[in-house]
Design an enzyme around this catalytic site. Structure first.
Site, PDB file in Angstrom:
ATOM      1  N   GLU A  35       0.874  -1.166   0.000  1.00 16.46           N
ATOM      2  CA  GLU A  35       0.000   0.000   0.000  1.00 16.46           C
ATOM      3  C   GLU A  35       0.918   1.224   0.000  1.00 16.46           C
ATOM      4  OE1 GLU A  35      -2.714   0.249   3.309  1.00 16.46           O
ATOM      5  OE2 GLU A  35      -3.531   2.145   2.569  1.00 16.46           O
ATOM      6  N   ARG A 266       5.303 -13.087   9.559  1.00 18.63           N
ATOM      7  CA  ARG A 266       5.982 -11.849   9.230  1.00 18.63           C
ATOM      8  C   ARG A 266       7.353 -11.808   9.900  1.00 18.63           C
ATOM      9  NH1 ARG A 266       2.746  -7.739   9.646  1.00 18.63           N
ATOM     10  NH2 ARG A 266       4.246  -6.136  10.200  1.00 18.63           N
ATOM     11  N   LYS A 276       4.707   0.529  10.105  1.00 16.00           N
ATOM     12  CA  LYS A 276       4.694   1.847   9.463  1.00 16.00           C
ATOM     13  C   LYS A 276       4.290   2.926  10.452  1.00 16.00           C
ATOM     14  CE  LYS A 276       3.473   0.331   4.888  1.00 16.00           C
ATOM     15  NZ  LYS A 276       2.253  -0.033   4.188  1.00 16.00           N
TER      16      LYS A 276
HETATM   17  P1  ATP Z   1       2.921  -2.457   8.345  1.00 11.83           P
HETATM   18  O1  ATP Z   1       2.391  -3.690   9.022  1.00 11.83           O
HETATM   19  O2  ATP Z   1       4.341  -2.116   8.684  1.00 11.83           O
HETATM   20  O3  ATP Z   1       2.027  -1.290   8.457  1.00 11.83           O
HETATM   21  P2  ATP Z   1       1.771  -3.310   5.959  1.00 11.83           P
HETATM   22  O4  ATP Z   1       1.564  -4.773   6.050  1.00 11.83           O
HETATM   23  O5  ATP Z   1       0.603  -2.456   6.212  1.00 11.83           O
HETATM   24  O6  ATP Z   1       2.996  -2.866   6.818  1.00 11.83           O
HETATM   25  P3  ATP Z   1       1.732  -3.287   3.131  1.00 11.83           P
HETATM   26  O7  ATP Z   1       2.129  -2.205   2.228  1.00 11.83           O
HETATM   27  O8  ATP Z   1       0.313  -3.643   3.230  1.00 11.83           O
HETATM   28  O9  ATP Z   1       2.312  -2.915   4.549  1.00 11.83           O
HETATM   29  O10 ATP Z   1       2.582  -4.588   2.878  1.00 11.83           O
HETATM   30  C1  ATP Z   1       2.947  -5.087   1.620  1.00 11.83           C
HETATM   31  C2  ATP Z   1       3.324  -6.522   1.767  1.00 11.83           C
HETATM   32  O11 ATP Z   1       4.421  -6.667   2.661  1.00 11.83           O
HETATM   33  C3  ATP Z   1       2.183  -7.345   2.337  1.00 11.83           C
HETATM   34  O12 ATP Z   1       2.044  -8.509   1.549  1.00 11.83           O
HETATM   35  C4  ATP Z   1       2.611  -7.642   3.735  1.00 11.83           C
HETATM   36  O13 ATP Z   1       2.116  -8.874   4.154  1.00 11.83           O
HETATM   37  C5  ATP Z   1       4.135  -7.648   3.631  1.00 11.83           C
HETATM   38  N1  ATP Z   1       4.754  -7.319   4.914  1.00 11.83           N
HETATM   39  C6  ATP Z   1       4.548  -6.211   5.665  1.00 11.83           C
HETATM   40  N2  ATP Z   1       5.253  -6.270   6.820  1.00 11.83           N
HETATM   41  C7  ATP Z   1       5.912  -7.451   6.802  1.00 11.83           C
HETATM   42  C8  ATP Z   1       6.813  -8.115   7.696  1.00 11.83           C
HETATM   43  N3  ATP Z   1       7.170  -7.570   8.874  1.00 11.83           N
HETATM   44  N4  ATP Z   1       7.310  -9.321   7.336  1.00 11.83           N
HETATM   45  C9  ATP Z   1       6.971  -9.863   6.144  1.00 11.83           C
HETATM   46  N5  ATP Z   1       6.139  -9.309   5.263  1.00 11.83           N
HETATM   47  C10 ATP Z   1       5.613  -8.119   5.565  1.00 11.83           C
END
Ligand code: ATP
Ligand code: MG
Length: 557
Positions: A35, A266, A276
């Protein structure tokens, strides 16, 4: 990519292997769907390496897709930085770059189809009423009084929602599934809401936006994704993912085979925060200097810090993917970076805490060249000349007036080798009025130069680095340390209280002549100190600024 050969099997590969063997898919298609509402962090790197790595290993494709269904938080700045970061990590999507917002019309059309088929209805309860009637883990939800609106009524309302007839929050479109389901996500989840907000891609075309849980499966299906890999928190959403796509397939909206959602744990890493929201707080409240602060676990920060893409890929391979949450020690990440830098970074000499060493029996005005190898394990990289003269810089900690037991470096009466140069014997030191040591004195042995016959007759235990004072040049060097002083920041008290007050020390070091004209982002090992990179933002031609990427050994153990 050289690291393509390391293929460790894991549960996701097993699923893919079985799918291919059973003929369910002919080609593997994955996606990385960020996102664009922030900068990517180390956790995203795990997901990127996983998805693009699978596409590489199975000769499939990995799509880069911006999941930009939320109009309020998304910005072009983030889109640009995500594109840069994925490329920097060494991956390419070829022409497979997509935006979820480009599917808004299809998503809307599919919603009309769901309404006509009786699979969705417009609910006009307030958000509070909806929350109250959703039930709990042990108690079924209550049907909305609007649940039995006819498809025709729903369609008319939905179209008016789209045309801007209603303010935010007055109606939502909900999937009609089962208010008594044991899985709360199946209790008629909202799939569309009204938001009179401008979108970074579609402008003011829409005032009705799909929910993420509705949009994401459709995006996957429209792109013919085979394996939709996400983190474990989406496990409870999988039944809805499947419900929706099955309905849409029956209605002829999407084609089969349908994508399959697979969840993995994760990345959690000690000494950093990978959320984030917390990263935004650190940046906005200026606890760090912007998103690319080398102390932040963002990919732009990592790049400035000098961490390498190959080090990230190695780390991703090493930790693998599993179904259970774990906390990885930061030192494992650092070790991967060290491994890569040890192979690739040329060796150079830098004196970080300079102290004068005067060689009293070396003629003033004379100079000569010593030869230092550019890489001890790679002789093909050759040697470079390092000038030697009467006055040198050495590390302050390489001299002690009164040495403790086991100290083999300079102290009065002791001999050491000046690495790649001569053996010297220490004769004493000068102090200022306050008693601080301002210079060390020694005599050298003219027949002791490294590599010449007879050099080995001098038996010494200490081997220290040095630079000719008149040839060295001063430069700013930042010694980075961990941003947080505890392994699990924010777990026991406010996150901000766990910030390490000494996470960066800025010094003026003395550098060898070969470190004057370096390109931004060039990596080096400063002998005996660690790996350093020329800062990509602040280094100028002839005037480099260096960041310490990682020390030679783990100082934290
Ligand atoms: P955050 O949890 O930090 O706000 P997010 O999951 O909202 O991050 P996205 O932009 O939605 O961020 O994530 C893009 C991709 O990265 C998704 O498929 C998500 O599952 C993956 N992702 C995010 N954080 C992690 C992590 N700590 N380990 C592995 N994959 C991750
Ligand atoms: Mg998320």
């Amino acid at each position: 990519m050289a690291d393509a050969e390391i293929k460790v099997t894991n549960f996701i590969r097993n699923i893919i292997d079985a799918d291919l063997a059973a003929g369910r898919h002919a080609i593997v298609r994955t996606r990385f769907p960020p996102e664009p509402n922030g900068y990517l962090h180390f956790g995203h790197a795990k997901s990127i390496c996983l998805n693009f790595g699978l596409a590489r290993d199975y000769s499939g494709a990995c799509h880069l897709r911006f999941d930009d269904t939320n109009p309020e938080k998304e910005e072009q700045e983030y889109v640009d930085s995500i594109i840069d970061a994925v490329h920097w990590l060494g991956w390419d999507w070829n022409d497979k770059l997509f935006y979820a917002s480009n599917y808004f019309q299809s998503m809307y059309d599919f919603a009309e189809k769901l309404i006509e088929a009786g699979h969705a209805y417009v609910d006009s309860q307030s958000a509070e009423e909806m929350r109250a009637s959703r039930g709990t883990l042990t108690e079924a939800g209550k049907p909305s009084p609007y649940r039995d609106r006819t498809p025709a009524e729903n369609l008319e309302l939905f179209r008016r929602m789209k045309s801007g007839a209603f303010p935010d929050g007055t109606h939502v479109l909900r999937a009609k599934i089962d208010m008594a389901s044991g899985n709360i996500n199946l209790r008629d989840p909202a799939i569309y809401r009204i938001r009179h907000a401008e979108h970074h891609n579609t402008g003011n075309q829409w005032c009705l936006y799909p929910m993420y849980t509705y949009a994401h499966p459709i995006e996957d299906a429209l792109e013919n994704i085979t394996h939709s890999i996400c983190t474990l928190e989406f496990e409870d959403q999988r039944p809805f993912y499947d419900w929706l796509l099955q309905r849409l397939a029956e209605l002829g909206c999407v084609s089969t085979p349908l994508p399959q959602q697979i969840e993995f744990a994760r990345l959690n890493l000690t000494y950093v925060v990978l959320s984030k929201r917390k990263l935004i707080q650190l940046v906005d409240e200026k606890h760090v200097n912007g998103w690319d602060d080398p102390r932040l676990p963002t990919l732009v920060g990592a790049r400035r810090r000098g961490y390498t893409p190959a080090g990230f890929r190695k780390f991703a391979e090493m930790i693998g993917v599993t179904k259970s949450d774990s906390l990885i020690d930061y030192s494992i990440f650092e070790e991967c970076q060290r491994d890569v830098l040890n192979e690739t970074a040329p060796r150079r000499i830098a004196v970080l805490d300079p102290l004068k060493l005067v060689i009293d029996n070396y003629p003033a005005g004379q100079e000569e060249e010593c030869l230092a190898p550019n890489h001890p394990q790679q002789p093909e990289l050759g040697k470079r000349a390092v000038p030697f003269s009467r006055e040198l810089w050495i590390e302050r900690e390489d001299f002690m007036e009164v040495p403790p037991k086991g100290y083999f470096r300079l102290f009065p009466g002791n001999k050491v080798r000046l690495r790649y140069g001569f053996v010297v014997v220490c004769t004493g030191c000068d102090k200022d009025d306050a008693g601080n040591i301002v210079a060390v004195h020694c005599n050298y042995f003219a027949d002791s130069q490294s590599g010449t016959p007879g050099a080995d007759t001098y038996k010494v235990k200490g081997n220290i680095h040095w630079l000719s004072a008149q040839h060295a040049h001063p430069a700013e060097v930042r010694l980075y340390d961990r941003l947080f002083k505890v392994p699990n920041p924010g777990a026991e008290r406010d996150l901000l209280e766990d910030i390490n007050p000494d996470s960066v020390k800025t010094i003026t070091a003395q550098l060898e002549p070969a470190l004057r004209d370096v390109a931004p982002e060039e990596h080096f090992q400063f002998e005996r100190h660690g790996y350093f990179v020329a800062d990509r933002v602040e280094s100028k031609a002839g005037c480099p600024v260096f960041n310490r990427t990682v020390t030679l050994k783990d100082a934290w153990k």
